[in-house]
Design a protein around this motif. Structure first.
Motif, PDB file in Angstrom:
ATOM      1  N   LEU A  47      -3.971   8.727 -11.496  1.00  0.00           N
ATOM      2  CA  LEU A  47      -4.722   8.060 -10.045  1.00  0.00           C
ATOM      3  C   LEU A  47      -4.511   8.825  -8.756  1.00  0.00           C
ATOM      4  O   LEU A  47      -5.276   8.763  -8.002  1.00  0.00           O
ATOM      5  CB  LEU A  47      -4.165   6.595  -9.968  1.00  0.00           C
ATOM      6  N   SER A  48      -3.090   9.669  -8.795  1.00  0.00           N
ATOM      7  CA  SER A  48      -2.997  10.768  -7.519  1.00  0.00           C
ATOM      8  C   SER A  48      -2.070  11.594  -7.999  1.00  0.00           C
ATOM      9  O   SER A  48      -1.523  11.511  -8.825  1.00  0.00           O
ATOM     10  CB  SER A  48      -2.470   9.578  -6.495  1.00  0.00           C
ATOM     11  N   ASN A  49      -2.215  12.672  -6.974  1.00  0.00           N
ATOM     12  CA  ASN A  49      -1.011  13.456  -7.105  1.00  0.00           C
ATOM     13  C   ASN A  49       0.136  13.240  -6.456  1.00  0.00           C
ATOM     14  O   ASN A  49       1.297  14.158  -6.485  1.00  0.00           O
ATOM     15  CB  ASN A  49      -1.645  14.991  -6.474  1.00  0.00           C
ATOM     16  N   PHE A  50      -0.144  12.086  -5.845  1.00  0.00           N
ATOM     17  CA  PHE A  50       1.379  11.878  -4.900  1.00  0.00           C
ATOM     18  C   PHE A  50       1.683  10.170  -5.140  1.00  0.00           C
ATOM     19  O   PHE A  50       0.919   9.398  -5.659  1.00  0.00           O
ATOM     20  CB  PHE A  50       1.211  11.860  -3.332  1.00  0.00           C
ATOM     21  N   MET A  51       3.199  10.070  -5.016  1.00  0.00           N
ATOM     22  CA  MET A  51       3.460   8.806  -5.242  1.00  0.00           C
ATOM     23  C   MET A  51       4.478   8.268  -4.092  1.00  0.00           C
ATOM     24  O   MET A  51       5.383   9.412  -3.840  1.00  0.00           O
ATOM     25  CB  MET A  51       4.478   8.389  -6.462  1.00  0.00           C
ATOM     26  N   VAL A  52       4.529   7.305  -3.576  1.00  0.00           N
ATOM     27  CA  VAL A  52       5.472   6.638  -2.760  1.00  0.00           C
ATOM     28  C   VAL A  52       6.601   6.040  -3.385  1.00  0.00           C
ATOM     29  O   VAL A  52       6.209   4.766  -4.037  1.00  0.00           O
ATOM     30  CB  VAL A  52       4.721   5.632  -1.647  1.00  0.00           C
ATOM     31  N   ILE A  53       7.848   6.267  -3.015  1.00  0.00           N
ATOM     32  CA  ILE A  53       8.909   5.472  -3.511  1.00  0.00           C
ATOM     33  C   ILE A  53       9.429   4.835  -2.388  1.00  0.00           C
ATOM     34  O   ILE A  53       9.925   5.399  -1.201  1.00  0.00           O
ATOM     35  CB  ILE A  53      10.014   6.538  -4.114  1.00  0.00           C
ATOM     36  N   GLU A  54       9.629   3.470  -2.420  1.00  0.00           N
ATOM     37  CA  GLU A  54      10.426   2.803  -1.283  1.00  0.00           C
ATOM     38  C   GLU A  54      11.298   1.845  -2.019  1.00  0.00           C
ATOM     39  O   GLU A  54      11.268   1.280  -2.808  1.00  0.00           O
ATOM     40  CB  GLU A  54       9.453   2.164  -0.421  1.00  0.00           C
ATOM     41  N   ALA A  55      12.313   1.538  -0.962  1.00  0.00           N
ATOM     42  CA  ALA A  55      13.479   0.575  -1.370  1.00  0.00           C
ATOM     43  C   ALA A  55      14.064  -0.134   0.004  1.00  0.00           C
ATOM     44  O   ALA A  55      13.803   0.516   1.060  1.00  0.00           O
ATOM     45  CB  ALA A  55      14.652   1.544  -2.127  1.00  0.00           C
ATOM     46  N   ASN A  56      14.708  -1.107  -0.215  1.00  0.00           N
ATOM     47  CA  ASN A  56      15.528  -1.702   0.708  1.00  0.00           C
ATOM     48  C   ASN A  56      16.861  -2.156   0.546  1.00  0.00           C
ATOM     49  O   ASN A  56      17.353  -1.548  -0.627  1.00  0.00           O
ATOM     50  CB  ASN A  56      14.924  -2.706   1.458  1.00  0.00           C
ATOM     51  N   ARG A  57      17.430  -2.484   1.299  1.00  0.00           N
ATOM     52  CA  ARG A  57      19.191  -2.842   1.069  1.00  0.00           C
ATOM     53  C   ARG A  57      19.549  -4.176   0.387  1.00  0.00           C
ATOM     54  O   ARG A  57      20.500  -4.544   0.301  1.00  0.00           O
ATOM     55  CB  ARG A  57      19.887  -2.763   2.520  1.00  0.00           C
ATOM     56  N   ILE A  58      18.503  -4.769  -0.054  1.00  0.00           N
ATOM     57  CA  ILE A  58      18.529  -6.106  -0.933  1.00  0.00           C
ATOM     58  C   ILE A  58      18.298  -5.854  -2.400  1.00  0.00           C
ATOM     59  O   ILE A  58      17.782  -6.910  -2.977  1.00  0.00           O
ATOM     60  CB  ILE A  58      17.868  -7.153  -0.242  1.00  0.00           C
ATOM     61  N   GLY A  59      18.329  -4.657  -2.808  1.00  0.00           N
ATOM     62  CA  GLY A  59      18.076  -4.656  -4.221  1.00  0.00           C
ATOM     63  C   GLY A  59      16.510  -4.332  -4.711  1.00  0.00           C
ATOM     64  O   GLY A  59      16.207  -4.509  -5.820  1.00  0.00           O
ATOM     65  N   GLU A  60      15.623  -4.155  -3.695  1.00  0.00           N
ATOM     66  CA  GLU A  60      14.192  -4.125  -3.986  1.00  0.00           C
ATOM     67  C   GLU A  60      13.657  -2.633  -4.001  1.00  0.00           C
ATOM     68  O   GLU A  60      13.900  -1.836  -3.178  1.00  0.00           O
ATOM     69  CB  GLU A  60      13.319  -4.910  -3.037  1.00  0.00           C
ATOM     70  N   PHE A  61      12.786  -2.107  -4.896  1.00  0.00           N
ATOM     71  CA  PHE A  61      12.484  -0.800  -5.430  1.00  0.00           C
ATOM     72  C   PHE A  61      10.959  -0.798  -5.772  1.00  0.00           C
ATOM     73  O   PHE A  61      10.911  -1.388  -6.595  1.00  0.00           O
ATOM     74  CB  PHE A  61      13.221  -0.116  -6.486  1.00  0.00           C
TER      75      PHE A  61
END
Length: 279
Positions: free
Chosen positions: A176-190
Motif C-alpha cells: 500500500l505504501s513505501n512508508f509506515m508510521v509507528i506510534e506508541a504511548n506510555r499506557i501500552g498502546e502501539f
C-alpha cells in the motif's frame, strides 16, 4: 594477532548459526569485533543519510568451548574484521550434525577466517570440511568508527507484540505504501499505520506494557499522547523477516519523528537496530 575458537555443544552451535542467519539477512557486510570476553557484529551506516545501524553483542563463553585471542597488542587485545556474514552462515549450514566447528584467523594470500566443520563418518576417521572465507583486517586507527551507537533520549519505550504477528501485519501492508508510521504511548498502546492520499490503514495493539525504566528516563508528557516516527517499510520488514534470535524481550524505543530503536534481548545475546525516520 591470532584468533581461534571451537564449538562442540550442538545447542550452542545451532544458536550461533541462527544469530549468523539473522545478521546475514540484515546486512551484506558488517564488522566483527573480537575481544577477550565478547563478540560484536556491527553495522554503521550513516543514519543521517537514511541508513540503518546495528549492534549485536554476544558473550563468547556462552557459545565456545575453546576461545583464544591475541589482539594487536597487550593493551589493545582486540581484532576488528570486515566480513560477509552470509559466507559464515553458509559454512555453518552443514554443521547441524557436526561433532565440532573450529574457526581460525589465517593468512592465505589474504586474511581468511577458516571454518573447519568436523562431520561424523562411518569409518574411524572423521570428515573435515574446510571453508576459507576472505576477510579484511581493520587497522587500529579506524576502530573509533565502530564504537557502540549512542541511544538518544527517546520519548516512548514499549514492549513489542509477538514479532511474527508484527511481521505478518507489515507484509500485508507493504504493497500500500513505501512508508509506515509507528506510534506508541506510555499506557501500552502501539499502532502500525499506512497513510496515503488514497487509503488509510491502521493496526492497533493494546496492553503491551512499558519497560520499568520509562518513568526514570523519559521527559514529562501526557501518558496517552502518541509518539511516532515514519520509516521505510522495506527496512522495517527486513528487520522483522530476518529475526531468528528468539528474544525473551523485544522493545521499541521511539524518538519522535527522528528514529526507531529496536532492542532484542536474549539471555546471551542482545541486538540493537536503528531505523531513521523519514520526513
Amino acid at each position: 594477532m591470532k584468533f581461534r575458537c571451537k564449538i562442540v555443544d550442538v545447542s550452542c552451535l545451532n544458536h550461533f548459526s541462527r544469530i549468523l542467519n539473522t545478521i546475514a539477512k540484515l546486512t551484506k557486510s558488517c564488522t566483527l569485533r573480537l575481544t577477550a570476553c565478547k563478540l560484536y557484529f556491527i553495522l554503521t551506516d550513516k543514519v543521517a543519510n537514511g541508513g540503518v545501524s546495528m549492534w549485536c553483542e554476544l558473550n563468547q563463553d556462552n557459545f565456545f568451548d575453546e576461545y583464544q585471542l591475541e589482539g594487536v597488542s597487550a593493551e589493545q587485545n582486540e581484532i576488528f574484521l570486515e566480513l560477509i556474514p552470509e559466507n559464515v552462515s553458509r559454512a555453518l549450514k552443514m554443521a547441524q550434525n557436526a561433532k565440532s566447528v573450529k574457526m581460525k584467523l589465517k593468512n592465505k594470500h589474504c586474511p581468511c577466517l577458516t571454518v573447519a566443520v568436523e562431520l561424523p563418518s562411518m569409518s574411524s576417521t572423521n570428515r573435515i570440511v574446510t571453508h576459507d572465507l576472505p576477510v579484511s583486517v581493520i587497522p587500529r586507527r579506524l576502530w573509533n568508527d565502530f564504537s557502540e551507537p549512542s541511544i538518544p533520549n527517546f520519548d516512548v519505550s514499549i514492549y513489542l507484540p509477538t514479532l511474527k504477528i508484527m511481521k505478518n501485519v507489515v507484509e500485508r501492508m507493504k504493497n500500500l505504501s513505501n512508508f509506515m508510521v509507528i506510534e506508541a504511548n506510555r499506557i501500552g498502546e502501539f499502532n502500525l499505520k499506512i497513510e496515503t492520499d488514497l487509503v488509510s490503514v491502521s493496526t492497533h495493539f493494546k496492553d503491551l506494557r512499558n519497560p520499568p525504566w520509562v518513568s526514570d528516563t523519559l521527559p514529562e508528557r501526557d501518558s496517552v499522547h502518541m509518539v511516532e516516527a515514519r520509516v521505510d517499510i522495506r527496512k522495517l520488514l527486513q528487520f522483522l523477516a530476518g529475526q531468528q534470535v528468539n528474544p525473551t524481550k523485544a522493545i521499541c524505543n521511539i524518538v519522535h519523528k527522528r528514529m526507531i530503536h529496536f532492542l532484542l534481548l536474549h539471555e546471551d545475546v542482545s541486538l540493537q537496530y536503528f531505523i531513521p525516520a523519514m520526513a
